[in-house]
Design an enzyme around this catalytic site. Structure first.
Site, PDB file in Angstrom:
ATOM      1  N   GLU A 154       3.433  -6.376   9.568  1.00 28.65           N
ATOM      2  CA  GLU A 154       2.091  -7.348   9.109  1.00 28.65           C
ATOM      3  C   GLU A 154       2.080  -8.627   8.819  1.00 28.65           C
ATOM      4  OE1 GLU A 154      -0.559  -4.160   6.717  1.00 28.65           O
ATOM      5  OE2 GLU A 154       1.655  -3.885   6.492  1.00 28.65           O
TER       6      GLU A 154
HETATM    7  N1  MCN Z   1      11.932  -3.674  11.892  1.00 27.48           N
HETATM    8  C1  MCN Z   1      13.288  -4.158  12.316  1.00 27.48           C
HETATM    9  N2  MCN Z   1      13.934  -4.995  11.125  1.00 27.48           N
HETATM   10  C2  MCN Z   1      13.392  -5.186  10.017  1.00 27.48           C
HETATM   11  C3  MCN Z   1      11.885  -4.812   9.815  1.00 27.48           C
HETATM   12  C4  MCN Z   1      11.476  -4.080  10.669  1.00 27.48           C
HETATM   13  O1  MCN Z   1      13.704  -3.892  13.040  1.00 27.48           O
HETATM   14  N3  MCN Z   1      13.979  -5.781   9.201  1.00 27.48           N
HETATM   15  C5  MCN Z   1      11.133  -3.065  12.990  1.00 27.48           C
HETATM   16  C6  MCN Z   1      11.244  -1.499  12.554  1.00 27.48           C
HETATM   17  O2  MCN Z   1      12.109  -0.782  12.850  1.00 27.48           O
HETATM   18  C7  MCN Z   1       9.648  -1.144  13.259  1.00 27.48           C
HETATM   19  C8  MCN Z   1       9.205  -2.518  13.091  1.00 27.48           C
HETATM   20  O3  MCN Z   1       9.841  -3.599  12.889  1.00 27.48           O
HETATM   21  O4  MCN Z   1       9.663  -0.686  14.528  1.00 27.48           O
HETATM   22  C9  MCN Z   1       7.828  -2.664  12.039  1.00 27.48           C
HETATM   23  O5  MCN Z   1       8.592  -2.283  10.890  1.00 27.48           O
HETATM   24  P1  MCN Z   1       7.718  -2.194   9.386  1.00 27.48           P
HETATM   25  O6  MCN Z   1       7.235  -3.502   9.036  1.00 27.48           O
HETATM   26  O7  MCN Z   1       8.533  -1.248   8.753  1.00 27.48           O
HETATM   27  O8  MCN Z   1       6.451  -1.437   9.922  1.00 27.48           O
HETATM   28  P2  MCN Z   1       5.800  -0.020  10.151  1.00 27.48           P
HETATM   29  O9  MCN Z   1       6.918   0.565  11.130  1.00 27.48           O
HETATM   30  O10 MCN Z   1       5.672   0.958   9.180  1.00 27.48           O
HETATM   31  O11 MCN Z   1       4.792  -0.359  11.338  1.00 27.48           O
HETATM   32  C10 MCN Z   1       3.525  -0.520  10.654  1.00 27.48           C
HETATM   33  C11 MCN Z   1       3.259  -1.578  10.891  1.00 27.48           C
HETATM   34  C12 MCN Z   1       1.622  -2.079  10.634  1.00 27.48           C
HETATM   35  S1  MCN Z   1       1.311  -1.551   8.910  1.00 27.48           S
HETATM   36  C13 MCN Z   1       0.611  -2.053  11.553  1.00 27.48           C
HETATM   37  S2  MCN Z   1      -1.127  -2.175  11.139  1.00 27.48           S
HETATM   38  C14 MCN Z   1       1.021  -2.482  12.815  1.00 27.48           C
HETATM   39  C15 MCN Z   1       2.325  -2.876  13.110  1.00 27.48           C
HETATM   40  O12 MCN Z   1       3.268  -2.489  12.132  1.00 27.48           O
HETATM   41  N4  MCN Z   1       0.447  -1.956  13.934  1.00 27.48           N
HETATM   42  C16 MCN Z   1       0.830  -2.247  15.228  1.00 27.48           C
HETATM   43  N5  MCN Z   1       2.765  -3.222  14.179  1.00 27.48           N
HETATM   44  C17 MCN Z   1       2.234  -2.879  15.344  1.00 27.48           C
HETATM   45  N6  MCN Z   1       2.638  -2.964  16.601  1.00 27.48           N
HETATM   46  C18 MCN Z   1       2.013  -2.715  17.388  1.00 27.48           C
HETATM   47  N7  MCN Z   1       2.582  -2.803  18.827  1.00 27.48           N
HETATM   48  N8  MCN Z   1       0.770  -1.639  17.518  1.00 27.48           N
HETATM   49  C19 MCN Z   1       0.362  -1.757  16.355  1.00 27.48           C
HETATM   50  O13 MCN Z   1      -0.591  -0.815  16.133  1.00 27.48           O
END
Ligand code: MCN
Ligand code: FES
Ligand code: FES
Length: 911
Positions: free
Chosen positions: A872
């Protein structure tokens, strides 16, 4: 019907088709070629693109009567299969173009044709090609697609070897921190990936096809629903109304704070007494085909008494406004945040003060994949498969409404084409469930592009008054604000959102004194749901614009005022908590050289006396929480298999952000001592039947919270496998010694957080945050008010990076949504804002080619391998950077979003 012969992907077919049927449906339903996607249905998005007799065609607008006998058609499946990908497909995999992947078949077909015609395209050629051919993407910000096409062109011209198009694994087998493409990438580029509609098209014979009867007014009392005519229509099997709902007929909207004035049960599954918003579901026609169901839906007669509709929060707060839910005040939740000393004293004692009135719009999510889901009985269990990103809680949210015990509902997440948060709310889950429970039959529902836009949640619009103050040294002394949030007719998480807006004003800066008040208001416009950076874009818009106003009053550079005030050791957040790390000064330093260069370039550009174009530069600081409030918990299970591979079970739902890769990279890193290869890590995800509850894929929590639970499960397994000499037992040895081969890991933030103080909102909601500095350069045409973003940079700190493709992709895609929020996106006018383009969807030409992500990796002590979250962050504050750049370019400050040309022009006329 017509009899025609076609050559599709090199294979000959004789087909009998309805001349009025669209080509997309014939490809998908008659030929089973599911790679061609049905999305907007009106030619705007390009997801359905095929090559027809040598030309690109959007197959959702081509009727079969216009497809000549003998036509030659190429779909994505004809370009390459997962095990024999074309060059372009390989390059798309390598560049991480496949987030949700729903737009990808269209891009692959379109890009293939481009390269057939032009082996040496420039980047601008590629951008104009995808623009001309209406290829829209909501996830990637388009840049990776351009990079991929350019790479293939280099290989075609012999400038690079063929291997240039593939990811090369590091020799030591590392996965964490690399650019390894996600496991689903090959299926996504070849059309082999099965989304909800693809599985739905293969449901067993007898599956009921559902069409909704929806409210055409925004507020009214239902007097009668007459289904008799519809029931007699061809193919109709049942017409379902609220009378068929066996339970409470309400979706539970999760009240987070008990001092809310609603119990959360406002939203009917099927309207019974009242209509609360345009599009509300009144009845469901179930038939043998969708065409029959849809035709009959028009014959359901709804008699109602129309009531005055409050279409925004200010109207709903008028004294004479009707209570939308009788007995519950329209202002259903109020909250304050109070930090430090008396705010008025702090403001009055300050050298500099800046005030503003702001409005952030009802932003639409604009996913490419329409909402889709289906249900069936498995024994005595109701199974619902959908785009849910919160499968365990959705089960609880719909159970009472359906009259079932939650354990009698099994929820499964289908592979999905993006949600950006709207699926934190259930949409059609309960509707499917009602039909299956009433009929015992499988039931399928797919929203049209129109329904997906008009009848899903939106980002809540906010009206906000705000004042910031600073001392003579430019150090912030106070923030005072008051806001009113329009939450539509349903409360779902609206109390939580109010708190998030309150605590995100001026977030990122140490502000010693804060007084903020806010309220969530029921209205009759579209219900609000979660949207990426939930709450922050509303708050950080006002405070980031006012930072510039303050800077101007002091004669400080906008960079300098930010640099002086961002969190450093000893700073506290708006909720009074201390921070684990302090990445913002470093991020500001990272963007400084480019900021100075773009500023100088803009000044130079503006020196030309002729012409109407003016350039300017702006900054925005963005901060957002990692995890849900106070006690965020997750479980994850690991099982050692007989072949010594492992399987991970959890509910890291995948919107498209890369849940599949997140699980793999985290588990692989945690299991490094075992020497396990990525191919030996299997996953079974997002099914309540066999996955433990890992919570929602929301609040940018999964990498951090679920990631920690994965690590914990892996550690437990390795502890059991470890022998005295440090080597590890095999599966056989474990069994021989009677040792357990499956372990559940868990993690909770509870010990690190504190509970909210309802009076002041001083608490520690989460363990860590993610941080960004956005830098925008714009060009404003002062003759017509049009703004073009010329350059966009996000300098981000998401902790240690799990996967660079994922993180860069997240930031690229999110910043494009920020461009949309700043300049074009809206869902206000129920007649105009009903298509992707009508809602202001940013095209490839709206996103600049100078589009950069700069990463700083500050280790998060509590994160898995130092990671924070990421998803986000990119939508927190790119929009104020653009708005600040508009001011820098031409001296107008747009405070009510979006900054459409008419608003900019009107403001220019006032200057
Ligand atoms: N990640 C990483 N290294 C980090 C942090 C994160 O590689 N230091 C990677 C994670 O492995 C994950 C991605 O980045 O694949 C996002 O991680 P994270 O922030 O933990 O979020 P979530 O996996 O919980 O995903 C939800 C978040 C939210 S809340 C929304 S809304 C959202 C989003 O991610 N909606 C999306 N990204 C999106 N991306 C796409 N393409 N489509 C959506 O609907
Ligand atoms: Fe055909 Fe969007 S252009 S589905
Ligand atoms: Fe393009 Fe999701 S990858 S819409």
């Amino acid at each position: 019907m017509e009899r025609k012969n076609f050559n599709v992907n090199g294979k000959k077919y004789e087909l009998i088709t309805d001349p009025e049927e669209k080509l997309v449906h014939v490809l998908r339903k008659q030929l089973g070629l599911m790679g061609t996607k049905m999305a907007c249905g009106n030619g705007q998005c390009g997801a359905c693109t095929v090559i027809l007799n040598g030309g690109l065609k959007r197959s959702c607008v081509v009727k079969m009567k216009n497809v000549p006998d003998g036509s030659v058609i190429t779909t994505v499946e004809g370009i390459g299969q997962p095990d024999s990908l074309s060059r372009l497909q390989r390059a798309f995999v390598k560049h991480g173009c496949t987030q949700c992947g729903f737009c990808i078949p269209g891009f692959i077909v379109s890009g293939t044709k481009l390269l057939e015609e032009n082996e040496s395209p420039s980047r601008e050629d590629v951008r104009h090609w995808f623009y001309k051919n209406n290829n829209l993407c909501r996830c990637t910000g388009y840049k990776p697609m351009v990079d991929a096409v350019m790479d293939v062109a280099k290989v075609m011209r012999g400038e690079e070897p063929d291997s240039f198009l593939d990811y090369v694994e590091p020799a030591d087998g590392t996965v964490w921190g690399t650019r390894r493409p996600r496991p689903s990438a090959k299926d996504k580029v070849s059309g082999a990936c099965q989304y909800g509609a693809d599985i739905g098209a293969r449901l067993p014979a007898g599956t009921l096809q559902m069409a909704l009867v929806q409210a055409q007014i925004s507020h009214g009392r239902i007097l009668n629903i007459d289904t008799s005519k519809a029931e007699k229509m061809p193919g109709v099997e049942r017409v379902i109304t609220y009378k068929d709902v066996k339970g409470k007929n309400r979706i539970y909207g999760v009240v987070v704070f008990p001092w809310s004035k609603t119990d959360g049960f406002e939203r009917p599954i099927l309207c019974d007494e009242k209509i609360f918003q345009f599009g509300d579901a009144i009845a469901i026609v179930c038939a043998d085909t969708f065409a029959h169901a849809d035709a009959a839906a028009k014959f359901v007669e709804v008699e109602y008494e129309e009531l005055p509709a409050a279409m925004n929060a200010l109207d709903a707060m008028e004294e004479d406004a009707l209570e939308i839910h009788p007995g519950i005040p329209n202002v259903y939740f109020e909250q304050k945040i109070i930090k430090g000393q008396d705010i008025d004293q702090a403001l009055e004692g300050s050298e500099y003060r800046a005030r503003g009135n702001f409005y952030t719009q009802r932003q639409p999510h604009l996913v490419i994949e329409p909402d889709v889901g289906f249900s069936y009985m498995d024994g005595d269990t109701l199974v619902i498969q959908s785009k849910s990103i919160y499968i365990y809680t959705h089960r609880a949210m719909i159970a009472a409404g359906l009259g079932l015990d939650p354990t009698k509902i099994r929820m499964v997440q289908n592979v999905m084409g993006g949600t950006f948060g709207y699926k934190l709310s259930p949409t059609l889950e309960a509707l499917c469930g009602v039909v299956t429970l009433a009929t015992g039959r499988p039931a399928y529902m797919e929203y049209s592009g129109y329904q997906t836009i008009t009848y899903t949640g939106k980002r809540a619009p906010v009206f906000m008054d705000m004042e910031l103050s600073a001392d003579k040294d430019g150090m912030l002394t106070g923030a005072k604000f008051d806001f009113t949030m329009d939450h539509g007719p349903y409360s779902e998480f609206g109390d939580l959102l109010t708190a998030k807006i309150l605590r995100n004003v001026a977030n990122g800066y140490h502000v010693p004194n804060i007084y903020g008040s806010g309220r969530a208001v029921f209205t009759n416009h579209a219900f609000a749901s979660a949207m990426r950076a939930y709450g922050a874009p509303q708050s950080q818009f006002g405070s980031e614009v006012l930072m510039d106003v303050l800077a101007e009053k002091m004669g400080l550079d906008p960079w300098e005022i930010r640099y002086r005030n961002v969190f450093r050791p000893g700073s506290t957040s708006p909720t009074g908590d201390e921070l684990d790390v302090h990445p913002l000064p470093g991020l500001l330093e990272l963007v400084k050289p480019k900021y100075e260069r773009l500023k100088a370039e803009s000044r130079e550009f503006n020196r030309k006396p002729e012409g109407t174009l003016r350039r300017g530069v702006g900054l925005g600081v963005g901060v957002y929480n990692v995890g849900t409030d106070m006690a965020d918990s997750a479980e994850s299970r690991i099982e050692l298999n007989p072949d010594n591979s492992v399987t991970i079970y959890n509910t890291w739902e995948d919107h498209g952000q890369g849940g599949d890769m997140g699980v793999l990279q985290t588990a692989h890193q945690a299991l490094r001592d075992l020497g396990i290869r990525p191919e030996q890590i299997h996953t079974k995800l997002n099914d309540t039947a066999f996955c433990p509850d890992s919570g929602p894929a929301a609040a940018s929590r999964s990498q951090f919270v679920v990631g920690n639970a994965i690590v914990n499960s892996c550690e437990k397994l390795m502890d059991a496998m470890r022998k005295d000499d440090g080597s590890f037992r095999t599966y056989e040895e474990m069994k021989a010694e009677g040792l357990e081969t499956a372990y559940t890991g868990n993690f909770t933030t509870a010990p690190f957080c504190t509970m909210i103080d309802p009076a002041t909102m001083q608490y520690k909601p989460v363990i860590t945050y993610m941080y960004a500095v956005f830098l925008a350069q714009v060009e404003v045409d002062t003759s017509n008010g049009k703004t073009r973003v010329v350059s966009m940079t996000g300098a981000v700190d998401v902790g240690k990076i799990g996967n660079r493709l994922l993180v860069e992709g997240q930031i690229y895609g999110g910043m494009a949504q920020g461009i949309g929020m700043a300049l074009s996106e809206n869902f206000e006018d129920l007649k105009k804002h009903t298509t992707m383009r009508g809602c202001g969807f940013p095209t490839i030409l709206d996103v600049p080619d100078d589009y950069e992500v700069i990463c700083q990796e500050t280790y998060r002590p509590q994160g898995p391998f130092g990671a924070a979250g990421c998803g986000e962050l990119p939508t927190t504050a790119p929009h104020p950077a653009i708005i600040n750049a508009i001011y820098d370019a031409c001296g107008v400050r747009i405070t009510h979003l979006p900054a459409t040309p008419d608003k900019v022009l009107a403001a220019l006329e006032r200057v």
